[in-house]
Write an enzyme that holds these catalytic residues in place. Structure first.
Site, short mmCIF file in Angstrom:
data_model
loop_
_atom_site.label_atom_id
_atom_site.label_comp_id
_atom_site.label_asym_id
_atom_site.label_seq_id
_atom_site.Cartn_x
_atom_site.Cartn_y
_atom_site.Cartn_z
CB SER A 1 21.26 63.18 9.56
OG SER A 1 21.35 65.04 9.41
CE LYS B 1 20.88 66.72 12.56
NZ LYS B 1 20.72 67.54 10.84
CB SER C 1 22.72 67.67 8.10
OG SER C 1 21.40 67.55 8.13
#
Length: 417
Positions: free
Chosen positions: A146, A89, A86
């Site tokens: 997230s 991101k 993640s």
């Protein structure tokens, strides 16, 4: 002819203004770098390394870097290609921040939620299929919660499809110098062709903070509620250490537990990260150790403030007699604790300049030294516009220059071969 002179940073006192140098050399006001596009990382100069040993970090790779200089204070395996999970991101949010800043998107724009976004696996903000969600709500869901669903929805809205958005991500990565990164999706879900390195992720983090200081604040929010579901920020360092104000966590089975964090102590900002930690708590503990080490071993000082007068250089042919010179960006320097007396600055400037001069025009250089060794060099620029003076001022200056040069000319009768 170029003037070269040196002044020790610690020899000045706040508030003193001299024609040669402004007291901004020792001010402690935060100086941002939001005008810089890229973040170049390089090893900290040998002369400025701390003598304190780094803590033992148990992770596949780790890094500690100074935000302002881009100096890597320490690290291991930072160029190993890994699954970024993640942390991906960060690039997704970077592109949306950039679009908002440029006016290509608005926070109030409504984004259609596709079936693909709705069915995203992993962490989610729980948006509903065939509904519309504002860009700012999706950003909160992306950054704080997230949400993989938020990442896909934003990618489809801005790029037309997640695949097209991934192409934009890779273009931006190339612009930022992320040479060992390739994105295939906006969320960080596992894919064989999706990879990055800790060095590249650190560069991206620094650029995000520099370029989007307002939107960067989303990374310090502790929780966000959407669809009557409240989720906490997964970066537990936000509640453990008041200096920490970002950035992003990540996890997949292959990547392990990942965290890239930043902390700010009176303008002294550090970036610390680990990839492949053993657990959520372990990744937080490891990064916190790095941050605490950085503030224990080093200190930081504003050497020059952005667009602040540093030196006055004599000017001919203009309405004024001097031109104000400074930097077009602030300079903040890191140094080992209790060694500030080893800092000095030397300047390379012409004896005089001629009008007209325009704002931002380069006229010289400043070189920062530590223990008499150069550690940083930056250009000096004109502050403000300086038009040509009236005809009689030009004649006066030309006459004065001719007289001075005549008197300064060497006596040929006394010269020897």
């Amino acid at each position: 002819m170029i003037h070269r002179f040196t002044l020790y940073v610690t020899s000045l006192k706040p508030g003193i203004v001299c024609r040669a140098l402004f007291a901004a050399l020792i001010m402690s006001v935060y100086v941002g770098y939001s005008d810089l596009a890229n973040a170049e990382l390089m090893p900290v100069p040998q002369v400025i390394r701390s003598s304190h040993d780094f803590p033992n970090i148990e992770a596949a790779s780790w890094i500690l870097a100074d935000y302002h200089t881009g100096w890597i204070l320490g690290g291991e395996n930072i160029d190993d290609r890994v699954e970024p999970a993640s942390l991906t991101k960060l690039m997704t949010s970077y592109l949306i921040f950039d679009a908002l800043k440029a006016g290509r998107l608005s926070e109030e724009d409504m984004v259609f939620v596709s079936n693909r976004a709705y069915r995203a696996v992993g962490s989610r903000m729980y948006i509903e299929e065939n509904t519309k969600v504002s860009v700012i709500d999706l950003l909160n869901g992306l950054v704080i919660q997230s949400g993989n669903d938020a990442a896909i929805a934003l990618a489809e809205h801005y790029g037309g499809s997640e695949e097209s958005f991934a192409m934009i991500m890779n273009q931006k990565a190339a612009e930022l110098g992320m040479t060992n990164t390739r994105f295939t999706n906006s969320s960080g879900l596992p894919d064989p062709g999706h990879y990055s390195t800790l060095r590249d992720i650190t560069m991206l983090s620094i650029s995000l903070i520099r370029n989007f200081p307002n939107y960067f604040k989303l990374h310090s929010e502790l929780e966000f509620t959407y669809n009557n579901i409240t989720q906490q920020n997964r970066n537990i360092l936000l509640t453990r250490d008041s200096r920490v104000d970002g950035l992003k966590t990540g996890y997949t089975q292959k990547a392990g537990y990942c965290l890239i964090a930043t902390a700010n102590q009176e303008g002294f900002r550090l970036i610390a990260g680990v990839l492949g930690a053993k657990s959520r708590l372990n990744r937080a503990d490891q990064v916190h150790e790095l941050i605490r080490y950085g503030y224990y071993a080093y200190d930081s000082i504003d050497v020059l403030k952005k667009n602040t007068h540093v030196v006055a250089v004599p000017m001919l042919m203009g309405e004024e007699n001097d031109v104000s010179v400074g930097t077009d960006k602030g300079i903040r320097l890191l140094y080992p604790k209790e060694t500030r007396q080893k800092l000095s600055a030397s300047f390379e400037l012409p004896e005089e300049v001629e009008a007209p001069l325009s704002d931002g025009q380069q006229v010289g250089f400043i070189q920062i030294k530590y223990d008499k060794q150069p550690v940083m060099r930056s250009s000096l620029h004109v502050i403000g516009d300086y038009p040509e003076g009236p005809w009689y001022k030009k004649i006066y200056d030309l006459t004065k220059r001719m007289i001075f040069r005549w008197f300064d000319a060497p006596d040929s009768s006394t010269q020897t071969e």
